[in-house]
Scaffold this active site. Structure first.
Site, mmCIF file in Angstrom:
data_model
loop_
_atom_site.group_PDB
_atom_site.id
_atom_site.type_symbol
_atom_site.label_atom_id
_atom_site.label_comp_id
_atom_site.label_asym_id
_atom_site.label_seq_id
_atom_site.Cartn_x
_atom_site.Cartn_y
_atom_site.Cartn_z
ATOM 1 N N ASP A 95 -9.573 4.215 3.290
ATOM 2 C CA ASP A 95 -10.225 3.654 4.467
ATOM 3 C C ASP A 95 -9.378 3.839 5.724
ATOM 4 O OD1 ASP A 95 -12.250 2.981 2.813
ATOM 5 O OD2 ASP A 95 -12.082 0.814 3.050
ATOM 6 N N GLU A 147 -6.878 -4.430 0.788
ATOM 7 C CA GLU A 147 -7.851 -4.949 -0.173
ATOM 8 C C GLU A 147 -7.291 -6.255 -0.719
ATOM 9 O OE1 GLU A 147 -10.705 -3.663 -0.332
ATOM 10 O OE2 GLU A 147 -10.322 -1.718 0.583
ATOM 11 N N HIS A 192 -13.793 -2.964 -4.573
ATOM 12 C CA HIS A 192 -12.659 -2.041 -4.552
ATOM 13 C C HIS A 192 -12.264 -1.494 -5.912
ATOM 14 C CE1 HIS A 192 -10.520 -5.613 -5.831
ATOM 15 N NE2 HIS A 192 -10.643 -6.198 -4.644
ATOM 16 N N HIS A 215 -14.237 0.942 -1.956
ATOM 17 C CA HIS A 215 -13.275 0.716 -0.888
ATOM 18 C C HIS A 215 -11.861 0.925 -1.434
ATOM 19 C CE1 HIS A 215 -15.814 -1.475 2.236
ATOM 20 N NE2 HIS A 215 -16.647 -1.150 1.261
#
Length: 243
Positions: free
Chosen positions: A158, A9, A57, A153
């Site tokens: 992920d 991220e 995120h 996210h």
């Protein structure tokens, strides 16, 4: 084979504009099985997180303020990925950010692919499903992977989802297990045993014309080889041809 599913991220979309990595998540597989030897770090980027990125995120400047910097974890990270195959969804994005972070540390650090190989699972999915959506969310739905935890996210989450999707895409195994419970040796899916109570399969018998044609073929083989055909030596012949 050691494989690592990796995701990051970031503060924004482009490292050329000074955007930085704020989270790295990695999940390790050995022979297609989870090892539990994962790598996960939140990072202080020394710059503001774009509002649009934070909406994706949920990582705020305040949360990241006391986290280590990439320089603090760089040696552990490159040692962790060394000699592995990295599997990354939309690899150019994450690789570009990691290479930018390594470049900040100096030319001696090189680039990510100096330490490991990289496979782009997005390109793999597009080859397998041309013309169809191949985002991680779309692939989770396609392969029956539970992505309900993915409200925002997150690099580690992920990576875990990507591991399940990748295994399903490449070998039919969509559920992960740390101890391999229920798996055959070598990490394959459990063999599906058929019930002994099921009806026997119907085996059609050959007709007279088929048996004659088979006999003629055997005779031609024997004429060429100057000896009995293997079919006859194995107990075949007319009786086998009619079975």
């Amino acid at each position: 084979m050691r494989q690592i599913l990796l995701d990051t991220e970031t503060t924004g979309m482009d490292p050329a504009e000074g955007h930085r990595i704020i989270e790295i998540g990695c999940v390790e597989l050995e022979r297609r099985r989870l090892t539990g030897n994962n790598f996960h770090e939140y990072l202080n980027p020394d710059r503001a997180v774009d509002e649009g990125a934070e909406n994706v995120h949920g990582l705020s400047n305040r949360f990241l303020a006391d986290k280590p910097r990439f320089a603090d974890i760089a040696r552990r990270f490159v040692d962790y990925v060394r000699d592995a195959e990295l599997i990354i969804h939309n690899a150019p994005f994450d690789v570009g950010f990691i290479d930018a972070e390594l470049a900040r540390l100096g030319p001696a650090w090189g680039q990510l692919e100096d330490y490991c190989t990289v496979t782009d699972s997005l390109q793999l999915a597009r080859r397998m499903h041309p013309g169809q959506r191949c985002s991680l969310d779309a692939l989770c739905k396609r392969y029956g992977v539970d992505g309900s935890r993915r409200e925002l996210h997150g690099a580690l989450l992920d990576s875990e989802l990507l591991a399940e999707v990748y295994l399903a895409m490449t070998g039919g195994q969509g559920k992960l297990s740390l101890d391999g419970e229920g798996l055959e040796p070598g990490g394959a899916e459990p063999i599906q045993r058929l019930s002994p109570e099921r009806p026997r399969l119907r085996v059609p018998e050959s007709g007279e014309l088929e048996r004659e044609a088979h006999e003629q073929l055997l005779q031609r083989i024997e004429a060429t080889c100057a000896g009995p055909a293997l079919w006859r030596r194995a107990g075949g012949g007319e009786e086998a041809a009619g079975s």
